[in-house]
Design a protein around this motif. Structure first.
Motif, PDB file in Angstrom:
ATOM      1  N   GLN A 377      58.825   3.587   9.821  1.00 29.76           N
ATOM      2  CA  GLN A 377      58.638   3.716   8.374  1.00 29.76           C
ATOM      3  C   GLN A 377      59.187   2.480   7.667  1.00 29.76           C
ATOM      4  N   THR A 481      57.009   6.281   3.536  1.00 33.32           N
ATOM      5  CA  THR A 481      57.252   7.322   4.540  1.00 33.32           C
ATOM      6  C   THR A 481      56.207   7.339   5.653  1.00 33.32           C
ATOM      7  N   PRO A 483      54.305   5.257   8.730  1.00 25.56           N
ATOM      8  CA  PRO A 483      54.638   4.100   9.570  1.00 25.56           C
ATOM      9  C   PRO A 483      53.674   2.928   9.390  1.00 25.56           C
TER      10      PRO A 483
END
Length: 699
Positions: A377, A481, A483
């Motif tokens: 993230q 939030t 990746p």
């Protein structure tokens, strides 16, 4: 009563037809002549075939093709790596190779090896049917002898002339050598990846033992690699390697070589691999070199044997001085005893050239390139993409204000809520503008912004900038939030720094064959994906990250040039992604197994970024970001967001997309706004002061 035959007088029966001997004679004569002609043709064919085979039997096979060293060169033309087949080849007789490896190799490569005469007609027919069914070359049918002929005497070009020669050399090999001889030559010649040619070198490389001592499980793993070392090497992709090993064991069980229990036990065995040696895989820029090989083979179609043996020269974009600066910055910022990992990727945003790449701290122990890890993230380092969207859509400007205080947001038509928090629960407890929000990384402001602009628009902007990972249109998207890889982040930020022009990242500039003829020439694609004025305004806002009060302020003294960027921190990941006019760099630090970071560990990304940037650009004078058309700069009163008057005590010079600047004057001090000429002069004075300060810090 018998019914008389209608075709015979008196009701007598007769045969349906009757052919006289005279009518048969011409037909029999023609058939006889056909047989004579066919027999003569067959005899001529047999004689010709016998003569051809006799000719081939007494012809000397050509000398096997001599491999030549291939080279990888940096942007300055310095050799950073070489490939040569002879550097890691140890020939051994067949009786010094494990029988398990012999059986496993035959099972996966050529099951009818001891039954055919060099060509597997049954296999060819099966492959033809499969390829016809899929309407493309889905399956091949080359025997071990054909592969050996190709590898010993021919190039890997796909022409009919080469295929004809391959067939001739295959016949000669079958006539002049026994099957065991051919199998032995094959196992001593085939490429097993990572510079290892032949079973003995491969056994030493992967397991640290002789080929004669390989177990069933080790042999099945090794036998699967030559089909595609870049896919089936356990060092490159353990899952693919393990799946192929189990496929081979299953085939061996189906053939009765093993029992089902033996195959299952071998497939479940935990293998112990040797760390890759420094001679083959250590040294300078190892992760970049691996990346070059993958790009050359997978994307550009360069044959692995040509790469390893063909004497080609690959000219890359790597800047060796920048690469050394990257390796030094990581090595000096993280204690040697720490298990913490790091990744750094640096791209010249003007042409897309990859200048430095570090995929981890110890290549010898772990070859996984974290630059391309898309499971991390980005946290707050993703926020500039949100703010760029807001500027591009005209939904916000640098003076757009939201309250920084604990807030519960409602979304999905009121069915869901989201309550973000600021780091350490620190809030301004009042309204702040975009510059303040970026500098302090305020989460409440970011979520307020995404609720206004719409998360779908943010995802669309991320796609324009080259980020392809899965994202969902939810408020938490604003806080990074979902990746994304360091590679994608560096490329995206580089686009912003390049005035909104996205240039496809490039690692290989040119490839030449051994004669100097160009096999590939890079032509990076360029596309204007963001308005230059909006990209510049965001760049100016991101410079405040390194000012007093910004999250990157602690390393500002290390950087002696204009720089824009954004920090990002989650429980397990820490980032600093930023750029100068010449370099866009993403730095990530964390642990491979998502272990939580301590505050000290989370603060290591920024020093790595600062140390690398200054050292990589040490020979380049500082440059300001060029101002595009469509940008205006005015002085504002930060407290109100209105035009500052001459007597405003805290006026701030702010850049706006033309037409979005404030027009109302701060009325608290009762005088006129700062003029455009005054603003220009004070801006120049401000920049002069900045340069003097930077020189003072440097001295």
């Amino acid at each position: 009563m018998t019914k008389p035959n209608s075709g015979s007088p008196g009701g007598k029966r007769r045969l349906p037809f009757r052919v006289s001997a005279e009518r048969w004679m011409p037909l029999l004569g023609r058939i006889k002549r056909w047989f004579i002609v066919a027999g003569c043709c067959m005899a001529v064919f047999m004689i010709a075939a016998f003569c051809f085979l006799f000719y081939l039997r007494h012809q000397t096979l050509p000398a096997s093709s001599i491999s030549q060293t291939s080279q990888i060169l940096d942007f300055q033309g310095n050799v950073i790596d070489t490939f040569h087949a002879g550097e890691n080849r140890q020939s051994v007789p067949l009786n010094r190779i494990s029988p398990y490896l012999l059986e496993a190799t035959l099972a996966i490569e050529d099951q009818r090896f001891y039954d055919h005469l060099g060509f597997d007609m049954k296999g060819m027919a099966r492959a033809a049917l499969v390829n016809l069914e899929h309407m493309k070359a889905k399956q091949g049918a080359s025997t071990l002898t054909q592969q050996l002929a190709r590898n010993l005497y021919l190039t890997h070009e796909r022409t009919w002339k080469r295929k004809l020669k391959e067939a001739m050399y295959t016949i000669q090999l079958e006539m002049q050598y026994s099957k065991d001889d051919i199998l032995g030559m094959y196992l001593n010649q085939i490429y097993y990846g990572h510079g290892a040619y032949g079973a003995e070198a491969a056994a030493q490389l992967y397991y640290g033992k002789h080929a004669a001592d390989l177990t069933l499980a080790e042999s099945a793993m090794l036998a699967g690699i030559p089909k595609g070392p870049k896919y089936y090497s356990p060092y490159m992709d353990m899952k693919n390697a393990k799946d192929r090993q189990r496929t081979i064991l299953s085939i061996m069980a189906d053939q009765g070589i093993l029992t089902g229990v033996q195959a299952e036990e071998a497939g479940n065995e935990l293998l112990q691999f040797q760390p890759l040696g420094t001679k083959q895989q250590g040294g300078f820029a190892p992760y970049f070199r691996d990346y070059i090989r993958i790009i050359a083979v997978d994307r550009l179609g360069i044959d692995e044997h040509l790469l390893s043996e063909g004497g080609i020269r690959i000219y890359t974009t790597l800047d060796s001085e920048a690469q050394q600066a990257a390796e030094d910055a990581i090595g000096q910022s993280i204690p040697s005893a720490s298990q913490q990992q790091a990744a750094l990727i640096s791209i010249d945003p003007r042409n897309g050239y990859i200048k430095a790449m570090v995929g981890g701290r110890n290549y010898k122990n772990n070859q996984f390139n974290r630059v391309f890890a898309d499971t991390r993230q980005p946290g707050s380092s993703f926020k500039p993409i949100l703010y760029l969207t807001a500027l591009q859509e005209g939904a916000m400007s640098p003076i757009s204000r939201f309250k920084s205080a604990p807030t519960v947001f409602t979304y999905d038509e009121g069915r869901k809520t989201y309550a973000p928090r600021n780091y350490n629960d620190k809030y301004a407890k009042g309204e702040i503008d975009m510059r303040q929000a970026i500098a302090s990384s305020d989460n409440i402001y970011a979520v307020s912004a995404i609720m206004k602009v719409g998360p779908e628009k943010v995802i669309e902007m991320a796609r324009r900038l080259g980020i392809d990972n899965k994202m969902e249109p939810v408020p938490s998207l604003a806080l990074g939030t979902f990746p994304v890889s360091p590679f994608e982040m560096a490329s995206a930020f580089g686009t912003i720094g390049n005035g909104g022009v996205r240039v496809e990242p490039t690692a290989i500039v040119r490839i030449e064959d051994r004669k100097g003829e160009v096999l590939y020439q890079a032509k990076p694609e360029e596309k204007q994906v963001v308005n230059p004025a909006q990209a510049y305004v965001l760049t100016g806002l991101m410079e405040s990250v390194f000012d007093a009060g910004g999250t990157g302020n602690r390393v500002s003294a290390m950087i002696k040039r204009p720089v824009a960027g954004k920090t990002g921190t989650t429980a397990t990941d820490a980032w600093l992604v930023g750029y100068t006019p010449e370099l866009a760099t993403a730095v990530w630090v964390g642990y491979d197994k998502d272990r939580k970071l301590t505050p000290a560990e989370a603060h290591r990304a920024a020093p790595i970024f600062a140390a690398y940037t200054e050292k990589a650009l040490a020979a380049i004078p500082p440059k300001i970001f060029p101002v595009p058309d469509g940008v205006v700069s005015v002085y504002i009163d930060p407290a109100t967001g209105k035009l500052a008057s001459n007597s405003c005590p805290n006026k701030r010079l702010e850049a706006f997309v033309s037409g979005t600047e404030p027009t109302e004057v701060c009325g608290e001090h009762g005088d006129k706004p700062v003029s455009a000429d005054d603003a220009k002069g004070q801006a120049e004075q401000s920049k002069s002061w900045w340069q003097q300060l930077k020189r003072w810090w440097k001295d």
